[in-house]
Design a protein around this motif. Structure first.
Motif, short mmCIF file in Angstrom:
data_model
loop_
_atom_site.label_atom_id
_atom_site.label_comp_id
_atom_site.label_asym_id
_atom_site.label_seq_id
_atom_site.Cartn_x
_atom_site.Cartn_y
_atom_site.Cartn_z
N ASP A 45 0.87 -1.17 0.00
CA ASP A 45 0.00 0.00 0.00
C ASP A 45 0.91 1.23 0.00
O ASP A 45 1.69 1.44 0.93
CB ASP A 45 -0.88 -0.02 1.25
N THR B 74 0.38 4.17 0.62
CA THR B 74 0.16 5.08 1.75
C THR B 74 0.95 4.65 2.98
O THR B 74 0.99 5.36 3.97
CB THR B 74 -1.33 5.17 2.12
N GLN B 75 1.59 3.48 2.89
CA GLN B 75 2.45 2.98 3.98
C GLN B 75 3.87 2.74 3.46
O GLN B 75 4.58 1.85 3.92
CB GLN B 75 1.86 1.69 4.55
N SER C 127 6.86 2.59 5.86
CA SER C 127 6.92 1.45 6.77
C SER C 127 7.68 0.28 6.15
O SER C 127 8.10 -0.65 6.85
CB SER C 127 5.51 0.99 7.16
N LYS D 133 -4.62 11.19 1.30
CA LYS D 133 -3.72 10.06 1.07
C LYS D 133 -2.65 10.42 0.04
O LYS D 133 -1.47 10.08 0.19
CB LYS D 133 -4.51 8.84 0.59
N GLN E 84 5.97 10.79 1.84
CA GLN E 84 6.69 9.55 2.10
C GLN E 84 7.68 9.23 0.97
O GLN E 84 8.78 8.73 1.23
CB GLN E 84 5.71 8.39 2.28
#
Length: 273
Positions: A166, A168-169, A172, A200, A207
């Motif tokens: 994803d 949006t992550q 991570s 988003k 990010q």
């Protein structure tokens, strides 16, 4: 980087503020010779996808249903294929290769596009291409396709992988300053066009800038007019430790009556968080 904002196209086709497209405008964003995909877009389901292009379930359903209607795999391209943007991507691979290590490339929101595999295949320099998508269905289809039809890279040291992720992550999965190039062909557009995707999209942008190396860049391919996209990029890039970002734009060209652009975003160094 000096910002360029030259309107060579004679018309503005992008919906400033991201109003909903009608069906013909929506279909113009896709290239496919797969009749199953065309039939799916002609159905009432397109409206549901348009409003939910930020959601995994919508894309899982799209890839599951269209792949089940055809026995032959076909790459599904948003906007255009690799040939249209190869000359935009190659210079960034060459710049990143000065570090004498494989160039780390992320095709963010790859779907079943041939973009990532084409970068892997055509790069004379060693690259490690990660094709990532939120839909495990799309990732599985790409893995199966490449397994059945192996892609031979020009450089024997190059690597490719397909990853469920994803966007949006993103931070991570990737640490700070770990990527050289992120290619976004329509992913941000899908988020911005969706009903609840604006926040988003801004988070994904920040990010991306975080996980890029100092010499790295984000390339966004979009049909949004520079008057709207440049302002959005400069505004959305600020915050979360970013001092600012340099933003530039070049015209890709007019395809099927729609003018497309390549937006390059490069982060300034981080300030204290």
């Amino acid at each position: 980087m000096e910002k360029t904002n030259q309107h060579v196209c004679s018309h503005k086709v992008v919906h400033v503020g991201w109003q909903k497209s009608n069906l013909q405008e929506f279909k113009a964003a896709f290239i496919s010779d797969n009749q199953a995909q065309s039939d799916w877009l002609d159905s009432k389901k397109h409206a549901e996808l348009m409003e939910n292009m930020d959601k995994k379930s919508a894309w899982d359903r799209f890839y599951s249903e269209t792949s089940s209607r055809s026995h032959n795999f076909k790459n599904f391209e948003w906007f255009f294929g690799f040939d249209a943007v190869q000359d935009f991507i190659t210079p960034f691979l060459q710049t990143a290769s000065l570090s004498r290590r494989p160039v780390q490339v992320l095709d963010m929101g790859c779907g079943t596009s041939a973009l990532g595999p084409s970068i892997y295949r055509d790069s004379a320099l060693p690259v490690r291409v990660t094709c990532a998508d939120i839909s495990p269905v799309a990732v599985r289809l790409m893995r199966e396709h490449v397994r059945a039809n192996p892609v031979r890279p020009r450089n024997a040291s190059s690597q490719i992988e397909f990853l469920e992720l994803d966007c949006t992550q993103l931070d991570s999965h990737y640490g700070p300053s770990s990527l050289d190039l992120i290619v976004d062909k329509g992913t941000t557009d899908a988020l911005l066009r969706s009903k609840e995707g604006a926040e988003k999209a801004a988070s994904v942008l920040r990010q991306c800038l975080k996980v890029l190396r100092r010499s790295g860049s984000l390339l966004q391919f979009s049909d949004e007019d520079p008057d709207a996209r440049l302002v959005w990029l400069e505004t959305a890039a600020q915050g979360q430790g970013l001092a600012a970002a340099d933003v530039g734009v070049q015209e890709v060209g007019v395809l099927r009556g729609v003018c497309y652009y390549c937006y390059q975003v490069t982060a300034h160094h981080y300030v204290n968080k």
